[in-house]
Design a protein around this motif. Structure first.
Motif, short mmCIF file in Angstrom:
data_model
loop_
_atom_site.label_atom_id
_atom_site.label_comp_id
_atom_site.label_asym_id
_atom_site.label_seq_id
_atom_site.Cartn_x
_atom_site.Cartn_y
_atom_site.Cartn_z
N CYS A 106 0.87 -1.17 0.00
CA CYS A 106 0.00 0.00 0.00
C CYS A 106 0.91 1.22 0.00
O CYS A 106 1.81 1.33 0.83
CB CYS A 106 -0.89 0.00 1.24
SG CYS A 106 -1.94 1.48 1.34
N LEU A 107 0.69 2.09 -0.96
CA LEU A 107 1.42 3.35 -1.04
C LEU A 107 0.39 4.44 -0.87
O LEU A 107 -0.60 4.48 -1.60
CB LEU A 107 2.09 3.48 -2.41
CG LEU A 107 3.05 2.36 -2.76
CD1 LEU A 107 2.82 1.89 -4.17
CD2 LEU A 107 4.46 2.82 -2.56
N GLU A 108 0.63 5.32 0.11
CA GLU A 108 -0.37 6.36 0.33
C GLU A 108 0.28 7.66 0.76
O GLU A 108 1.30 7.68 1.43
CB GLU A 108 -1.40 5.93 1.35
CG GLU A 108 -0.86 5.62 2.71
CD GLU A 108 -1.92 5.10 3.67
OE1 GLU A 108 -3.06 5.57 3.62
OE2 GLU A 108 -1.59 4.22 4.46
N ILE A 109 -0.35 8.74 0.32
CA ILE A 109 0.01 10.07 0.79
C ILE A 109 -0.85 10.34 2.00
O ILE A 109 -2.07 10.17 1.96
CB ILE A 109 -0.24 11.13 -0.30
CG1 ILE A 109 0.66 10.87 -1.51
CG2 ILE A 109 -0.02 12.54 0.26
CD1 ILE A 109 0.39 11.78 -2.68
N VAL A 110 -0.23 10.74 3.10
CA VAL A 110 -0.98 11.01 4.32
C VAL A 110 -2.02 12.10 4.03
O VAL A 110 -1.71 13.12 3.42
CB VAL A 110 -0.03 11.42 5.46
CG1 VAL A 110 -0.81 11.83 6.69
CG2 VAL A 110 0.91 10.27 5.79
N VAL A 113 4.57 10.27 2.84
CA VAL A 113 4.19 9.07 2.12
C VAL A 113 4.44 7.87 3.03
O VAL A 113 5.50 7.77 3.65
CB VAL A 113 5.01 8.91 0.82
CG1 VAL A 113 4.67 7.63 0.09
CG2 VAL A 113 4.81 10.12 -0.08
N VAL A 114 3.47 6.97 3.10
CA VAL A 114 3.61 5.76 3.91
C VAL A 114 3.64 4.57 2.95
O VAL A 114 2.74 4.42 2.12
CB VAL A 114 2.47 5.61 4.93
CG1 VAL A 114 2.62 4.31 5.71
CG2 VAL A 114 2.44 6.80 5.88
N VAL A 115 4.68 3.74 3.10
CA VAL A 115 4.79 2.52 2.31
C VAL A 115 4.61 1.34 3.25
O VAL A 115 5.37 1.17 4.21
CB VAL A 115 6.17 2.44 1.60
CG1 VAL A 115 6.32 1.11 0.89
CG2 VAL A 115 6.33 3.60 0.63
N SER A 116 3.59 0.54 2.98
CA SER A 116 3.29 -0.66 3.79
C SER A 116 3.45 -1.88 2.89
O SER A 116 2.90 -1.92 1.79
CB SER A 116 1.86 -0.60 4.31
OG SER A 116 1.64 0.58 5.05
#
Length: 139
Positions: free
Chosen positions: A84-88, A132-135
């Motif tokens: 999962c790649l997301e911009i906070v 950016v959070v990379v899970s």
């Protein structure tokens, strides 16, 4: 997959790209400079997760922003993971991990990346930075 070929990728990064950093964990936040970039800013991090090295490639330019996760391993090995790649406070995407041998272009072509246009990236940036959070998850 040929272990020498994989070690060659990591050795190449260590030798020829001294700006490559490392991170450890299944969920890692990144602060990426984004000020409606006039130049292309590449961020490459080796994120170790589940005992495996993943390349997190983040590119910011005047055209926008994209992030992709590539396993340093074969396509078959990469199929055991998704991310999962997301911009906070912004957009996000769940996608399959790709092999480093697919390259960033291959991941982008297959839409296995987070893409954000420039106006949206500027909107989500705080004081010139995108959070950016990379899970990474195992199937």
């Amino acid at each position: 997959m040929d272990g020498c070929r994989l070690n060659g990728v990591l050795q190449h990064l260590a030798r020829d790209h001294p700006g490559v950093t490392t991170a450890v964990g299944e969920v890692v936040p990144y602060m990426i400079e984004y000020r409606d970039a006039r130049e292309v800013l590449d961020h490459v991090v080796i994120q170790s997760s589940y005992g495996r090295p993943f390349l997190v490639v983040i590119k910011a330019s005047r055209n926008g922003f994209f992030a992709v996760v590539l396993l340093v391993g074969s396509a078959e090995e990469a199929s055991a993971f998704f991310c999962c790649l997301e911009i906070v406070n912004g957009q996000g995407i769940f996608t399959e991990a790709r092999s480093v041998f697919d390259g960033t272009r291959g991941a982008i072509t297959r839409r296995c990346c987070l893409r954000v246009d420039a106006p949206t990236a500027v909107e989500y940036a705080s004081e010139g930075y995108l959070a950016v959070v990379v899970s990474i998850f195992r199937r």
